[in-house]
Design a protein around this motif. Structure first.
Motif, mmCIF file in Angstrom:
data_model
loop_
_atom_site.group_PDB
_atom_site.id
_atom_site.type_symbol
_atom_site.label_atom_id
_atom_site.label_comp_id
_atom_site.label_asym_id
_atom_site.label_seq_id
_atom_site.Cartn_x
_atom_site.Cartn_y
_atom_site.Cartn_z
ATOM 1 N N VAL A 172 0.833 -1.200 0.000
ATOM 2 C CA VAL A 172 0.000 0.000 0.000
ATOM 3 C C VAL A 172 0.871 1.255 0.000
ATOM 4 O O VAL A 172 0.615 2.214 -0.742
ATOM 5 C CB VAL A 172 -0.941 0.001 1.225
ATOM 6 C CG1 VAL A 172 -1.658 1.340 1.356
ATOM 7 C CG2 VAL A 172 -1.953 -1.127 1.102
ATOM 8 N N GLU A 173 1.925 1.271 0.823
ATOM 9 C CA GLU A 173 2.800 2.444 0.874
ATOM 10 C C GLU A 173 3.535 2.650 -0.445
ATOM 11 O O GLU A 173 3.727 3.793 -0.885
ATOM 12 C CB GLU A 173 3.788 2.305 2.034
ATOM 13 C CG GLU A 173 3.121 2.399 3.399
ATOM 14 C CD GLU A 173 4.107 2.685 4.509
ATOM 15 O OE1 GLU A 173 3.674 3.249 5.525
ATOM 16 O OE2 GLU A 173 5.309 2.371 4.364
ATOM 17 N N ASP A 174 3.953 1.574 -1.085
ATOM 18 C CA ASP A 174 4.586 1.697 -2.406
ATOM 19 C C ASP A 174 3.609 2.325 -3.399
ATOM 20 O O ASP A 174 3.999 3.138 -4.247
ATOM 21 C CB ASP A 174 5.031 0.318 -2.916
ATOM 22 C CG ASP A 174 6.269 -0.198 -2.196
ATOM 23 O OD1 ASP A 174 6.996 0.627 -1.606
ATOM 24 O OD2 ASP A 174 6.507 -1.421 -2.231
ATOM 25 N N TYR A 175 2.343 1.954 -3.290
ATOM 26 C CA TYR A 175 1.319 2.510 -4.181
ATOM 27 C C TYR A 175 1.128 4.007 -3.910
ATOM 28 O O TYR A 175 1.029 4.808 -4.849
ATOM 29 C CB TYR A 175 0.003 1.764 -3.968
ATOM 30 C CG TYR A 175 -1.132 2.253 -4.833
ATOM 31 C CD1 TYR A 175 -1.194 1.947 -6.192
ATOM 32 C CD2 TYR A 175 -2.151 3.028 -4.293
ATOM 33 C CE1 TYR A 175 -2.235 2.400 -6.984
ATOM 34 C CE2 TYR A 175 -3.195 3.495 -5.083
ATOM 35 C CZ TYR A 175 -3.234 3.172 -6.421
ATOM 36 O OH TYR A 175 -4.270 3.626 -7.206
ATOM 37 N N VAL A 176 1.105 4.391 -2.635
ATOM 38 C CA VAL A 176 0.981 5.805 -2.277
ATOM 39 C C VAL A 176 2.141 6.606 -2.873
ATOM 40 O O VAL A 176 1.938 7.684 -3.459
ATOM 41 C CB VAL A 176 0.968 5.981 -0.741
ATOM 42 C CG1 VAL A 176 1.065 7.468 -0.369
ATOM 43 C CG2 VAL A 176 -0.295 5.380 -0.147
ATOM 44 N N PHE A 177 3.343 6.081 -2.747
ATOM 45 C CA PHE A 177 4.521 6.793 -3.254
ATOM 46 C C PHE A 177 4.456 6.939 -4.770
ATOM 47 O O PHE A 177 4.713 8.026 -5.321
ATOM 48 C CB PHE A 177 5.787 6.044 -2.836
ATOM 49 C CG PHE A 177 7.058 6.793 -3.118
ATOM 50 C CD1 PHE A 177 7.185 8.130 -2.822
ATOM 51 C CD2 PHE A 177 8.157 6.143 -3.684
ATOM 52 C CE1 PHE A 177 8.359 8.824 -3.070
ATOM 53 C CE2 PHE A 177 9.334 6.810 -3.942
ATOM 54 C CZ PHE A 177 9.433 8.160 -3.633
ATOM 55 N N ALA A 178 4.092 5.863 -5.459
ATOM 56 C CA ALA A 178 4.018 5.905 -6.923
ATOM 57 C C ALA A 178 2.961 6.900 -7.392
ATOM 58 O O ALA A 178 3.200 7.688 -8.333
ATOM 59 C CB ALA A 178 3.712 4.507 -7.465
#
Length: 512
Positions: A172-178
């Motif tokens: 989820v955090e990787d998605y937020v960053f992207a």
């Protein structure tokens, strides 16, 4: 014929009694859906009954969601709040993205209770499917109306950090960053600050590599690849805000070299030409303070010498030569130079920090004549400094408690902090060879634990440059008179950026 309260209760009873055979009573559910066309009482019941049996009629899913959405847009705020409260019950499977999209749009409400209900419903579906919820939020941030975009970004900046690791997984955090990187391609200054707050709080970016990625994000927004147009207050403000966002990211392993080098190459040489984005802001001091705060984290040895050379040049500029003296030993009629303590504190601290990494700079890189000139300036500045320190100590002697809380005394306390810092750093440079071992805390920063033995100084006021029109303490005699000012509040103009990066007027009518 309009659906009545009795019709709704009758249909509810049919479905409640059907237990495992609900799908055989599609007509009863349709009656409940039609309740949204009734009066206030019918609508309130429909808002509760529609979600209760929603999962049993997948073929009516679109109709059910649309009916609930109609209630979310009703003129009666109590009906809207009831409908919004029940929306998370529709957030199943493929519907999560649509529900998140709807709730994000509903953030535009100006009713406080309704807004809080929307926020609560968003949090609820976050805990059900965080990535799906984020999909709806970012869809509206990228494509929605201005007010929706603004409030969605604020929601992310305040609420994501409150969610647990079970909700905010690495995926989820990787998605937020992207997704945040996509949004940052076109943002206002305020949006940039909020979005940096979002990504800076991500656990996945708390590593050295993660912090370096964040610095790279800021570098892209700061336009460090091009010279600074000092006449453009928006570009100046852009650089200041980007630098402020980068500052908390710097460490012994995440270096500030690119920013320091840019300041030394493009900002310091044009310091007096900078156009302030806020009229009452001392833009020169603001720049120098940022440079000072970055200086402990400069790491590239190849850039140290040119950066030190520029800091040395600026130090010389702000540390005047003593006035000419007449043959009889009396001071000539020439006006005494102004000693700009706040500026010198910043420059001297920056020079001292970089000098730790290249301690032979003054001996090996500065020619003998320039070094002699520099020492004369240091000696003159130090003499004035000692006199002023004594006067400040006398003025503050015996004062405690409320007496130190007056505006005048608070400014004197900060002035003493600034002058003591300069005094410590100058003493280091008078060593033979020059030393860079002493440690001070910048006057506007909290006192570090290592300095706990020293009395803490109130922060918030700064010693201003000579000639300033800002607040003054009682005049002091002769050359030792110094003007002290309270720096302007942290008012910030928007970036109002042009071209790539920060949003201009071209972007769907957004400000800046």
């Amino acid at each position: 014929m309009a659906v009545t309260i009795e019709d709704l209760y009758r249909s509810y009873g049919v479905l409640a009694d059907a237990k495992d055979d609900l799908s055989q009573h599609k007509d009863a559910y349709q009656v409940i859906l039609d309740g949204v066309k009734g009066g206030p009482k019918e609508k309130r019941l429909a808002a509760q009954f529609i979600p209760k049996f929603f999962s049993s009629f997948p073929e009516l899913a679109d109709s059910a969601i649309n009916a609930q959405l109609d209630l979310c847009e009703d003129e009666d705020v109590s009906i809207r709040r009831q409908a919004i409260k029940e929306l998370p019950r529709f957030a199943t499977g493929e519907n999560i993205l649509r529900v998140a999209d709807i709730l994000t749009q509903l953030l535009q409400t100006d009713d406080t209770a309704e807004f809080n209900q929307v926020t609560g419903s968003l949090i609820a579906i976050f805990k059900m499917d965080a990535k799906g919820t984020l999909g709806g939020l970012f869809s509206q941030i990228l494509q929605g109306e201005d007010i929706v975009r603004e409030r969605a970004i604020k929601f992310l900046s305040t609420k994501l950090k409150t969610l647990t690791e079970e909700v905010m997984t690495k995926e989820v955090e990787d998605y937020v960053f992207a997704e945040t990187k996509k949004v940052l391609e076109d943002v206002t200054g305020e949006e940039f600050v909020l979005l940096m707050r979002v990504v800076s709080n991500l656990r996945v970016l708390q590593t050295v590599n993660g912090r370096q990625q964040l610095v790279e994000l800021v570098v892209e927004q700061a336009f460090l690849e091009q010279a600074l147009n000092t006449a453009d207050p928006d570009l100046v403000d852009r650089l200041l805000q980007c630098t402020r966002q980068a500052l908390p990211l710097f460490s012994k392993n995440v270096h500030s070299t690119r920013f320091i080098t840019y300041f030394c190459e493009h900002v310091l040489p044009n310091l007096s030409a900078l156009t302030s984005p806020v009229p009452e802001l001392d833009i020169q001091l603001e720049v120098l303070k940022l440079l000072a705060e970055m200086s402990p984290y400069c790491g590239d040895m190849d850039k140290l010498e040119p950066n030190l050379s520029m800091l040395f040049t600026k130090l010389v500029e702000f540390m005047p030569l003593p006035p000419d003296e007449a043959e009889n030993g009396e001071n000539s009629a020439m006006e005494e130079p102004k000693l700009q303590f706040s500026y010198v504190e910043c420059l001297l601290f920056g020079f001292h920090q970089l000098g730790k990494k290249l301690p032979d700079f003054l001996i090996e890189k500065v020619d003998a004549e320039s070094l002699k000139d520099f020492k004369i300036r240091l000696q003159y500045f130090a003499r004035g400094l000692q006199v002023y320190i004594r006067q400040l100590r006398v003025a503050l002697q015996g004062k405690t408690g409320d007496a130190l809380k007056t505006d005048e005394n608070k400014m004197k306390v900060v002035a003493l902090k600034i002058t003591n810092n300069i005094n410590v750093l100058i003493k280091d440079l008078f060593h033979n060879p020059p030393s860079f071992k002493s440690s001070v805390t910048l006057s506007w920063k909290p006192v570090q634990k290592s300095e706990a033995a020293a009395p803490k100084r109130p922060s918030g006021e700064e010693l201003g440059p000579g000639g300033s029109t800002k607040k003054q303490i009682s005049p002091l005699p002769r050359r030792d008179a110094r003007q002290i000012y309270n720096p302007p509040s942290e008012q910030r103009g928007g970036f109002r950026g042009r071209g790539r990066g920060f949003r201009g007027n071209r972007s769907r009518g957004r400000p800046y």
